[in-house]
Design a protein around this motif. Sequence first.
Motif, PDB file in Angstrom:
ATOM      1  N   MET A 196       9.551  14.606 124.518  1.00  0.00           N
ATOM      2  CA  MET A 196      10.101  13.631 125.458  1.00  0.00           C
ATOM      3  C   MET A 196      11.184  12.836 124.723  1.00  0.00           C
ATOM      4  SD  MET A 196       7.977  11.180 127.904  1.00  0.00           S
ATOM      5  CE  MET A 196       8.740  10.186 129.124  1.00  0.00           C
ATOM      6  N   ALA A 197      12.351  12.662 125.394  1.00  0.00           N
ATOM      7  CA  ALA A 197      13.458  11.936 124.740  1.00  0.00           C
ATOM      8  C   ALA A 197      13.037  10.485 124.534  1.00  0.00           C
ATOM      9  CB  ALA A 197      14.666  11.987 125.660  1.00  0.00           C
ATOM     10  N   GLN A 198      13.865   9.732 123.820  1.00  0.00           N
ATOM     11  CA  GLN A 198      13.580   8.332 123.539  1.00  0.00           C
ATOM     12  C   GLN A 198      13.183   7.585 124.815  1.00  0.00           C
ATOM     13  OE1 GLN A 198      13.155   6.223 121.102  1.00  0.00           O
ATOM     14  NE2 GLN A 198      13.118   8.113 119.901  1.00  0.00           N
ATOM     15  N   ALA A 199      12.168   6.688 124.686  1.00  0.00           N
ATOM     16  CA  ALA A 199      11.785   5.880 125.855  1.00  0.00           C
ATOM     17  C   ALA A 199      12.964   4.986 126.231  1.00  0.00           C
ATOM     18  CB  ALA A 199      10.589   5.017 125.488  1.00  0.00           C
ATOM     19  N   ALA A 200      12.990   4.614 127.564  1.00  0.00           N
ATOM     20  CA  ALA A 200      14.068   3.749 128.042  1.00  0.00           C
ATOM     21  C   ALA A 200      14.067   2.441 127.238  1.00  0.00           C
ATOM     22  CB  ALA A 200      13.820   3.479 129.531  1.00  0.00           C
ATOM     23  N   LYS A 201      15.232   1.891 126.995  1.00  0.00           N
ATOM     24  CA  LYS A 201      15.341   0.693 126.141  1.00  0.00           C
ATOM     25  C   LYS A 201      15.572  -0.566 126.990  1.00  0.00           C
ATOM     26  CE  LYS A 201      15.749   2.506 121.741  1.00  0.00           C
ATOM     27  NZ  LYS A 201      14.729   3.525 122.086  1.00  0.00           N
ATOM     28  N   PRO A 202      15.015  -1.749 126.566  1.00  0.00           N
ATOM     29  CA  PRO A 202      15.265  -2.996 127.320  1.00  0.00           C
ATOM     30  C   PRO A 202      16.766  -3.324 127.299  1.00  0.00           C
ATOM     31  CG  PRO A 202      13.511  -3.287 125.682  1.00  0.00           C
ATOM     32  CD  PRO A 202      14.138  -1.949 125.423  1.00  0.00           C
ATOM     33  N   SER A 203      17.258  -3.839 128.461  1.00  0.00           N
ATOM     34  CA  SER A 203      18.693  -4.178 128.526  1.00  0.00           C
ATOM     35  C   SER A 203      18.899  -5.689 128.567  1.00  0.00           C
ATOM     36  CB  SER A 203      19.267  -3.573 129.805  1.00  0.00           C
ATOM     37  OG  SER A 203      18.580  -4.136 130.925  1.00  0.00           O
ATOM     38  N   LYS A 204      18.002  -6.396 129.225  1.00  0.00           N
ATOM     39  CA  LYS A 204      18.143  -7.858 129.309  1.00  0.00           C
ATOM     40  C   LYS A 204      16.732  -8.413 129.474  1.00  0.00           C
ATOM     41  CE  LYS A 204      19.627  -6.885 134.092  1.00  0.00           C
ATOM     42  NZ  LYS A 204      19.717  -5.414 133.904  1.00  0.00           N
ATOM     43  N   THR A 205      16.611  -9.705 129.728  1.00  0.00           N
ATOM     44  CA  THR A 205      15.273 -10.299 129.875  1.00  0.00           C
ATOM     45  C   THR A 205      15.223 -11.147 131.141  1.00  0.00           C
ATOM     46  OG1 THR A 205      15.891 -12.273 128.652  1.00  0.00           O
ATOM     47  CG2 THR A 205      14.904 -10.457 127.367  1.00  0.00           C
ATOM     48  N   VAL A 206      14.015 -11.438 131.586  1.00  0.00           N
ATOM     49  CA  VAL A 206      13.798 -12.403 132.678  1.00  0.00           C
ATOM     50  C   VAL A 206      12.876 -13.478 132.104  1.00  0.00           C
ATOM     51  CG1 VAL A 206      11.778 -11.145 133.609  1.00  0.00           C
ATOM     52  CG2 VAL A 206      13.084 -12.678 135.074  1.00  0.00           C
ATOM     53  N   THR A 207      13.174 -14.754 132.387  1.00  0.00           N
ATOM     54  CA  THR A 207      12.359 -15.835 131.811  1.00  0.00           C
ATOM     55  C   THR A 207      11.328 -16.306 132.826  1.00  0.00           C
ATOM     56  OG1 THR A 207      14.238 -16.512 130.491  1.00  0.00           O
ATOM     57  CG2 THR A 207      12.455 -18.126 130.737  1.00  0.00           C
TER      58      THR A 207
END
Length: 437
Positions: free
Chosen positions: A1-12
């Motif tokens: 399986m390719a690299q897991a999806a990466k976080p792009s931004k956050t929610v507070t």
Amino acid sequence: MAQAAKPSKTVTLSDAGSGKKMDLPIIDGTVGPSVIDIRKLYAGLGYFTYDPGYMATGSCESKITYIDGDKGVLLYRGYRIEDLTEKSDFTDVQYLLLYGELPDKKQKEVYRALITNHTMLHEQVRRFYDGFRRDSHPMAILCGVVGAMSAFYHDSLDVNDKEHRRISSIRLIAKIPTIAAWAYKYSLGQPFIYPRNDLRYSENFLHMLFAVPCEEYKISPILSRAMSKIMILHADHEQNASTSTVRLAGSSGANPYACIAAGIASLWGPAHGGANEAVLNMLNEIGSKKNIPEFLKRAKDPNDNFRLMGFGHRVYKNYDPRAAVLRSSCHEVLDELGVKNEPLLELAMELEKIALEDDYFVKRKLFPNVDFYSGIIFKAMNIPMSMFTVLFAVARTTGWIAQWNEMMDDPQQKIGRPRQIYTGYPERPYVAIEKRG
Ligand code: SDX
């Protein structure tokens, strides 16, 4: 399986009660809604999330199937279901779902030979059938025999061994049509028909369903093409109830035969794969166009648990693209089989027309789903109603296996163990029986 999806931004998230704040990562997919990664929420703010029926909860990362419910789009590994049903056969689609790409000529030949050479069942398996009543529902037989296969294949039950997973996957996909067809033959009291290595997957299935030893069974190219198309349409569908069941069972390390048996059990429900049989029962109960208003009234009555079977979907808030393909195939198959003016099809189309003009259905975005038309085609193909959901299970076994393998290869994979909100008694002292009541 390719690299897991990466976080792009956050929610507070800020908790007014405690004054605590927490940033939670947002992960973007290739297409479709991004997700909020809540894995650290409990440690950070002391809360669980609550989502009965998983209406808005992603259980995993997957690269297999994507549905855009608002647009009525279904993609297998990025290919539109309309293109696959028109241009591919089921063997192409099995390979695509399992390995991620459409096969080239050589790959298809090797894969087809592999499946063909595993279609037979151990002679001892035949004896399982004798334990069932002749009038058992074939889904009960399918569930029982598939689960019992783990009693046979001790050579391939180590789910952490890639080769064991490979051979079990091939065995299940290859044998499920044989198990299903034998369940039908058993109900008729007819002899089991063995698979033939000169026939393709859908042809073999039709042959095992309808051939008898006393005469040659001529395989209709129309029926085998229709069967292949129907299998493609039913092969996979993201994290539906039965696929989620297979994943949850597999997350504990259970063997693949037990996991697929669990998926078959879940698919059997009338709210899920059992709906195709329920649609035919409903159409037969409605009987004629003049009775449609009465049934629509019942479907809209919150105090009546009757629902319009074959309508509505958790994800599709537009026409299910599979229903659209089946609707047009209905006419094609009926015409080619010389079935003139099938009253059930006329009734179904009138019911669809009236429902789609009714505010209750429009407001709730309730459209026909895959099960609405499939039963009419199955009936035209002389498939008995008790076998409708079995056909769904035969096709969906490929999707279940693809999803199970994806889960087993996923480095993020953990045992599935949902939490809850507890509203029962707080701790209380024990009461001896003399003091009860
Ligand atoms: C499959 O998940 C998948 O992908 C499944 C599947 C797959 O390939 O794996 O696509 C295969 O299972 C297709 C669905 C087959 N089932 C049926 O046709 C059975 C009839 N459909 C319903 O039971 C229902 O639509 C579900 C189960 C499919 C979806 O239910 P949801 O998403 O939980 O929706 P809901 O019950 O919350 O309904 C929302 C509203 C409710 O009304 P209100 O409370 O808002 O007033 O719509 C109503 C429901 O009462 N509603 C229906 C209805 N379906 C929903 N009202 C009448 N008839 C219906 N069919």
